[in-house]
Design a protein around this motif. Structure first.
Motif, short mmCIF file in Angstrom:
data_model
loop_
_atom_site.label_atom_id
_atom_site.label_comp_id
_atom_site.label_asym_id
_atom_site.label_seq_id
_atom_site.Cartn_x
_atom_site.Cartn_y
_atom_site.Cartn_z
N ASP A 1 0.85 -1.19 0.00
CA ASP A 1 0.00 0.00 0.00
C ASP A 1 0.89 1.23 0.00
O ASP A 1 2.10 1.14 0.15
CB ASP A 1 -0.92 -0.02 1.23
N HIS A 2 0.26 2.38 -0.15
CA HIS A 2 1.01 3.64 -0.19
C HIS A 2 0.30 4.74 0.57
O HIS A 2 0.46 5.91 0.26
CB HIS A 2 1.27 4.06 -1.65
N MET A 3 -0.45 4.36 1.58
CA MET A 3 -1.17 5.36 2.38
C MET A 3 -0.22 6.09 3.33
O MET A 3 -0.41 7.26 3.61
CB MET A 3 -2.31 4.70 3.15
N GLU A 4 0.78 5.40 3.82
CA GLU A 4 1.78 6.01 4.68
C GLU A 4 3.05 6.23 3.86
O GLU A 4 3.36 5.44 2.97
CB GLU A 4 2.09 5.10 5.89
N GLU A 5 3.79 7.28 4.16
CA GLU A 5 4.95 7.62 3.35
C GLU A 5 5.98 6.50 3.29
O GLU A 5 6.52 6.22 2.22
CB GLU A 5 5.61 8.91 3.84
N ASP A 6 6.24 5.83 4.40
CA ASP A 6 7.23 4.75 4.37
C ASP A 6 6.76 3.60 3.49
O ASP A 6 7.54 3.00 2.76
CB ASP A 6 7.59 4.27 5.78
N GLU A 7 5.45 3.29 3.53
CA GLU A 7 4.90 2.26 2.66
C GLU A 7 4.99 2.67 1.20
O GLU A 7 5.29 1.86 0.32
CB GLU A 7 3.43 1.99 3.01
#
Length: 174
Positions: free
Chosen positions: A128-134
């Motif tokens: 996923d890409h909801m959080e910057e690290d992800e």
């Protein structure tokens, strides 16, 4: 390990890539993620109207988007029998939306579809890409894989990256 992709095209919508290229893209992602189980994916090419309806229903966003992914099973699910295929899930792509997006980002239509397929398969794998690290992890995998795949134009990280827009007002990328 094999991957089969069942392709559905809504009336009036044409699959932009050939079946074998689609399956090779999916296989590239799964091999990179070290999947050893045979997998199945459902891929639909639909109109902007249809993807907007799905986006509204599942994400509460009243707008079309480029790609949506719906996970089903994960290859390392302990409930799957040893020789059982894994039903990864469904990917839905709106070619008309992707065509406009290709113009915005200066890519070819086919390269943009390739990106959406890689992106969609990674979502089915739980990325996923909801959080910057992800987002950095997912983006790095996409960038690396797409550099290995023959493309119509030379792609760059800037062109490949869509995640930074996620969560911004007006953004509808899934």
């Amino acid at each position: 390990m094999t991957v089969s992709v069942d392709i559905f095209c809504e009336d009036g919508v044409v699959a932009p890539l050939a079946q074998d290229e689609i399956e090779n893209l999916a296989l590239t992602v799964l091999q990179d993620r070290q999947v050893t189980r045979d997998c199945c994916i459902s891929l639909s090419f639909v109109s902007d109207k249809s993807i907007a309806e799905l986006n509204e229903r599942w994400r509460m966003i009243s707008a079309p988007t480029d790609v949506l992914s719906f996970e089903m099973e994960h290859p390392d699910d302990p409930d799957l029998l040893d020789n059982e295929h894994c039903e990864l899930g469904d990917i839905v792509i709106a070619p008309a939306y992707v065509q406009a997006q290709a113009q915005t980002f200066g890519t070819s239509f086919n390269d943009e579809v390739r990106l959406m397929l890689v992106h969609g398969v990674l979502h089915l794998m739980g990325y996923d890409h909801m959080e910057e690290d992800e987002a950095h992890v997912m983006q790095g995998i996409e960038d690396r894989l797409l550099q290995q795949i023959p493309t119509d134009k030379t792609l760059t990280t800037v062109v490949l990256t869509r995640h930074r827009e996620e969560g911004m007002e007006g953004s509808t990328h899934a």
